[in-house]
Design a protein around this motif. Sequence first.
Motif: not given
Lengths: 158, 760, 81
Positions: B148, B151, B154
């Motif tokens: 995550e 990304r 994020a």
Amino acid sequence: MAKHHVEATVNGDAVEFLCETEETLLDVLRDTLHLTGSKEGCASGDCGACSVTLDGRLVCSCLVLGCEVGGRRIETIEGLAEGEALHPLQKKFLEHAALQCGICTPGFLVASRALLERNSNPTDTEIRYWLAGNLCRCTGYDKIVSAVKDAAATLRKG
Amino acid sequence: MAETQSNGHGYVGTRTIRPDGVDKVTGRARFGADFNLPGQLIGRVLRSPHPHARIVAIDTSKAEALPGVKAVITRDDFADQPSEFIPAGEMMMNYKDVVRNVMAREKALYEGHAVAAVAATSAAIAKRALKLIDVTYEVLPHVIDVVEAMRPDAPVLHDDLFTAGVEPKPDKPSNIAKRVEIVLGDIEAGFAKADVVVEREFKTAPVHQGYIEPHAALATVSEDGSAELWCCTQGHFIVRAHCARLLGLDIARIRVTASEIGGGFGGKTVVYLEPLALALSRKAKRPVKMVMSREEVFKASGPTSGATVRVKMGATRDGKFVAGFAELKYQAGAFQGSPVQPGVMCAYAPYDMENVKVIGYDVVSNRPKVAAYRAPGAPISEFAVESVVDEIAKKLGLDPIELRMMNAAREGTKAAYGPKFGPIGLEETLNSIKKTEHWNTPLRKWQGRGVASGFWFNIGGETCVSLTVNEDGTVSLMAGTPDIGGLRASLAMIAADELSVEYDKVRPIIGDTGSLGFNFLTGGSRSAFSGSMAVVEAAKQIKADCCARACKLWDLKPEQVAWERDRVRPIGDVADKAKPMSIADFAKVAGKTGGPIVGYGRLNAQGAGPSLGTHLVDLEVDPETGRVTILRYTVAQDAGRAIHPAYVEGQFQGGAVQGIGWALNEEYVYGADGKLQNAGFLDYRMPVASDVPMIDAILVEVANPKHPYGVRGVGETPIVPPLGAIANAMENATGIRFTELPMSPPKVLKALKEQGVTAK
Amino acid sequence: MARVVLVGNLAQLTGGVAEFQLAATSVKQLFQQLTELHPAIGRHLEEGVAVAIDGQIYQDALLEPIAPNSEVFLLPQIAGG
């Protein structure tokens, strides 16, 4: 709030001390009585580094309040050797290299003595379950189990 | 002087009693929290309750006004540091990050990040004072997981972090600090030759080193800026360097004494409390003692990375590995610097392969900054590769040991990370595992057997020791690397053998930073390796000095005198001209022949030989609970030469059990709120005595030609193979390939149910 | 001439050139020559790379000799736990 006045026996010596209500037996041993052999690894009863016996019963001294021990008999690592002679457990821990860093060693020794007082000939499994309350991160427990077994054999021979 | 030659008592290779042993079984040994000074204050740290928040303001006035409070420090008490990478500890270090990790500046970057600290006359007052510090936070969105965090949408931790190692340079900051890669040969060409290709994705959880002794420091700073510090650390010279930098002090003004250390495993190679205690003491003008709670250890000191790893390997029909690819994404915690680089280099290191490509990403997220943990980075990547190797063996119907043997790196093999190996012992470890009774014992239903190998480089580094011959012929040995598990014993054995004195007559101590030249830390499996080289060097000086003294005493020329076997002797034509003299004899006349007899061994030790190992494990799965029980375990590892076999075995056994914990139970569990949910030993479940069997240790000794005794570092490698060995045994027991660690009961039970596995 | 190979990301600082033939007789000379050819790599060499000379890894060893036909790899620094 006033401190508690407590009289107890530590390793055969009469002691008296003042402590706050929230102070643990471990705090008292280490900070007031300057017996720093008992170690604080977690302060929550999970690691056993602070193991002592209270009237012969194995306890985590971080889970006992200082003001609870009035009139009671406490044995710590500092009382394990008899005079100049090491206890057989201490000797066997050294011979078997059953310690690496040594921080958990006092707790293991106190707990092992409590085991051997109850069971002079424990099996590997009995040793492992009795010592399951003592964490060691260095040795993988192998040499500790061997040392305790060897010490038990020595003690049985008298 | 003629060629000197040693032939002492032969302590090396025996199981002596460690010199520091009695203190450690009687409670006398002083660890970090056991030091106190008159007039000392107690220091406590205020930590961020938020995983990610801007620190708008800190108001300490109420805390400062509380009677008994003698100092309060915040970010304002530390000068900012420029962004520059310097080698320190186990990884490259950027002081811009170090100063922010010890005390948050613009932002709190993880739950538990230090925000302020107080020193007060009692712990109770210090605790009360923390509650009176008013911090205004602007809470920001957080990110915990590594995938995550990578990304594009994020939450970004650092506005000035632009991915290094990619072309063109990114124009936007991200949480990907760095991309690294190694390439050997051509993997496309390699895969084209493969008859079988296995590709898998793995996930490992962050795990803590789990030393039983929490971090502790006692500092005192005088009015003239001289500072003394006692702390539990793997490297007091490194602590001195960091503290000098963070506090703006001259290195010579700081004297650091390493206490006995209650475990480290890499986690005590960095500073946390030490600069805070010094800063508080400087402000309060009194000694300050600080000790972390276990919760603080979990929340604010370094675990090692959790990671996501993709591995793709190809082999020919007859089992030759022809190509290996891996992509590693390692969590760094709140600041860059995960061990992804060594993870990349180690992934395929045990094998002789022509085509390898490994890519690594160093990724920040709102977790405590990782610290080194035993063979940093290697267990993760090698777990993934060893799992895939096993799957290839199964696909090809080959014995997993035979397959490894067929591809094993050996002397002359070009390592995947570049150079050619010298003599290494992987084949020997595989052979000795194969020969064990353990390998040849039948298993029952729900039981499985797994094998895996592992590699670690080992290092040398700057080392300084002194040997002093005392008036009575005893020898004082001073080393500057903390003794974390038998170092004093090992060095004393070497000194005794080199000088032909009894082992009990050598007393080793760990000197403070004012007593010796710079020593790099105890880590990287270097302290016995490098320390013993330095002791040999120091002993050589002493023997040469004694020979020179003998020349004068005996009126002989240098070539007529030599150290032979155990003492200085007149040799050749003059062999009967004088009575040979031992070290003890020289001790008696030291004053009359030139003064104290002292040797300094100082070097930057090179020539560390890699240590390879192979582990074998039997386990049993309880299909009703998903609990896995380790039934039997054997470790074979190349020690080069075991100075003290019992402590070498101890390294193997301890590393194996840490690996068992990593494989089966240990993990950091975060809630959706970004807070750690298991910051204690009850919920962060490390192996206890009843969880594990005896660990059989086989010492393989393929001498390291670059060390005078053939020694290799042994401490890191043992934690590398367990993860793969256990996953392979799980597959053997259940038919299920587990790719996610830890293989804890809920996960195992779920997998058994999903796969409908009811029997082997 | 020693054969010098840059491992991993170091070649990004030499415009992608990963292999050199250099007449260096020590690590110090090797670093100097590489830095002259590719100034961008200089800082990284100073910050600490490991040098493998004929298979043997050296760290912080500026004075280590290099033989004329040596094979030298420059690697990221290695440490441990």
